[in-house]
Write a protein that holds these residues in place. Structure first.
Motif, mmCIF file in Angstrom:
data_model
loop_
_atom_site.group_PDB
_atom_site.id
_atom_site.type_symbol
_atom_site.label_atom_id
_atom_site.label_comp_id
_atom_site.label_asym_id
_atom_site.label_seq_id
_atom_site.Cartn_x
_atom_site.Cartn_y
_atom_site.Cartn_z
ATOM 1 N N ASP A 38 32.357 79.136 76.694
ATOM 2 C CA ASP A 38 31.221 77.967 76.996
ATOM 3 C C ASP A 38 31.720 76.977 78.234
ATOM 4 O OD1 ASP A 38 33.472 76.998 75.448
ATOM 5 O OD2 ASP A 38 32.264 75.582 74.747
ATOM 6 N N VAL A 39 33.011 77.029 78.500
ATOM 7 C CA VAL A 39 33.417 76.106 79.656
ATOM 8 C C VAL A 39 33.323 76.887 80.789
ATOM 9 C CG1 VAL A 39 35.553 75.116 80.593
ATOM 10 C CG2 VAL A 39 35.285 75.213 78.057
ATOM 11 N N LEU A 40 33.630 78.023 81.000
ATOM 12 C CA LEU A 40 33.152 78.990 82.138
ATOM 13 C C LEU A 40 31.734 78.825 82.452
ATOM 14 C CD1 LEU A 40 34.353 80.423 84.477
ATOM 15 C CD2 LEU A 40 34.241 82.436 83.194
ATOM 16 N N THR A 41 31.126 78.945 81.361
ATOM 17 C CA THR A 41 29.270 79.100 81.518
ATOM 18 C C THR A 41 28.919 77.748 82.237
ATOM 19 O OG1 THR A 41 29.132 80.566 79.733
ATOM 20 C CG2 THR A 41 27.328 79.320 80.268
ATOM 21 N N ASP A 42 29.430 76.538 81.376
ATOM 22 C CA ASP A 42 29.208 75.398 81.931
ATOM 23 C C ASP A 42 29.277 75.164 83.676
ATOM 24 O OD1 ASP A 42 27.969 74.838 79.497
ATOM 25 O OD2 ASP A 42 29.583 73.353 78.842
ATOM 26 N N TYR A 43 30.472 75.644 83.932
ATOM 27 C CA TYR A 43 31.186 75.660 85.107
ATOM 28 C C TYR A 43 30.112 76.229 86.110
ATOM 29 C CZ TYR A 43 33.572 76.046 89.513
ATOM 30 O OH TYR A 43 34.207 76.216 90.694
ATOM 31 N N ALA A 44 29.956 77.723 85.657
ATOM 32 C CA ALA A 44 28.934 78.455 86.473
ATOM 33 C C ALA A 44 27.543 77.819 86.549
ATOM 34 C CB ALA A 44 28.883 79.960 85.714
ATOM 35 N N LEU A 45 26.980 77.291 85.559
ATOM 36 C CA LEU A 45 25.606 76.660 85.559
ATOM 37 C C LEU A 45 25.602 75.501 86.819
ATOM 38 C CD1 LEU A 45 24.585 76.836 81.877
ATOM 39 C CD2 LEU A 45 23.589 78.028 83.793
ATOM 40 N N GLY A 46 26.709 74.599 86.653
ATOM 41 C CA GLY A 46 26.998 73.753 87.606
ATOM 42 C C GLY A 46 27.112 74.162 89.137
ATOM 43 N N PHE A 47 27.825 75.134 89.161
ATOM 44 C CA PHE A 47 27.979 75.587 90.678
ATOM 45 C C PHE A 47 26.477 76.377 90.818
ATOM 46 C CE2 PHE A 47 29.306 79.002 93.638
ATOM 47 C CZ PHE A 47 29.921 78.071 94.607
ATOM 48 N N LEU A 48 25.798 76.892 90.077
ATOM 49 C CA LEU A 48 24.355 77.791 90.457
ATOM 50 C C LEU A 48 23.498 76.410 90.725
ATOM 51 C CD1 LEU A 48 24.348 80.350 87.914
ATOM 52 C CD2 LEU A 48 24.584 80.558 90.302
ATOM 53 N N ASP A 49 23.581 75.430 89.995
ATOM 54 C CA ASP A 49 22.770 74.181 90.416
ATOM 55 C C ASP A 49 22.783 73.581 91.646
ATOM 56 O OD1 ASP A 49 21.415 74.120 87.861
ATOM 57 O OD2 ASP A 49 22.648 72.433 86.794
ATOM 58 N N ALA A 50 24.078 73.622 92.144
ATOM 59 C CA ALA A 50 24.538 72.947 93.394
ATOM 60 C C ALA A 50 24.021 73.944 94.642
ATOM 61 C CB ALA A 50 25.943 72.696 93.627
ATOM 62 N N LEU A 51 24.189 75.280 94.240
ATOM 63 C CA LEU A 51 23.711 76.161 95.168
ATOM 64 C C LEU A 51 22.182 76.136 95.355
ATOM 65 C CD1 LEU A 51 25.821 79.308 94.394
ATOM 66 C CD2 LEU A 51 25.937 77.884 96.244
ATOM 67 N N GLU A 52 21.534 75.981 94.165
ATOM 68 C CA GLU A 52 19.881 75.843 94.153
ATOM 69 C C GLU A 52 19.365 74.549 95.165
ATOM 70 O OE1 GLU A 52 16.369 75.776 91.178
ATOM 71 O OE2 GLU A 52 18.179 76.633 90.379
ATOM 72 N N GLU A 53 20.287 73.529 94.837
ATOM 73 C CA GLU A 53 20.065 72.251 95.536
ATOM 74 C C GLU A 53 20.007 72.499 97.099
ATOM 75 O OE1 GLU A 53 22.183 68.917 94.118
ATOM 76 O OE2 GLU A 53 21.347 69.106 92.137
ATOM 77 N N MET A 54 21.097 73.468 97.475
ATOM 78 C CA MET A 54 21.232 73.655 99.016
ATOM 79 C C MET A 54 20.419 74.832 99.381
ATOM 80 S SD MET A 54 25.426 73.528 98.671
ATOM 81 C CE MET A 54 25.575 75.112 99.654
ATOM 82 N N ASP A 55 19.616 75.435 98.727
ATOM 83 C CA ASP A 55 18.560 76.405 98.835
ATOM 84 C C ASP A 55 19.509 77.577 99.302
ATOM 85 O OD1 ASP A 55 15.949 77.865 98.873
ATOM 86 O OD2 ASP A 55 15.848 77.169 101.015
#
Length: 115
Positions: free
Chosen positions: A54-71
């Motif tokens: 769950d911790v790695l998943t939360d980290y990955a989701l946060g990283f993906l969100d940041a990438l999405e914001e940067m397009d």
């Protein structure tokens, strides 16, 4: 499909590049170490424990969100994000975190185009 499984389905094939791209291998290794350190900062032992799913998943989701914001779009080569996502995939596979049940969101949704 869990976020870790989605990331792994896209970035696990890059493991084959380890055989002929030593710089990529070293970069991913550094990302694995940094993620482990970040996720187990309170751990005092010599070797960090496997990251909780769950911790790695939360980290990955946060990283993906940041990438999405940067397009961000996956490049042909190896940028910071490719190395980081490959490291997340390696951690998930190495620690058998892909076999647990999917408790995260709608399995039909995709993060940053990862399907």
């Amino acid at each position: 499909m869990s976020p870790l499984a989605k990331i792994s389905s896209v970035f696990e094939p890059r493991f084959a590049e380890f055989a002929f791209e030593p710089a990529f291998t070293a970069a991913v290794d550094q990302h694995v170490a940094e993620i482990r350190d970040r996720l187990s900062a309170a751990h005092s032992g010599l070797f960090p424990p496997p990251p909780p799913r769950d911790v790695l998943t939360d980290y990955a989701l946060g990283f993906l969100d940041a990438l999405e914001e940067m397009d961000w779009r996956e490049p042909v080569g190896h940028d910071y994000a490719v190395c980081r996502l490959t490291a997340i995939s390696w951690l998930a596979l190495h620690h058998d975190l892909l076999t647990a049940g999917d408790e995260y969101g709608d399995p039909s949704s995709s993060a940053n185009g990862l399907t």
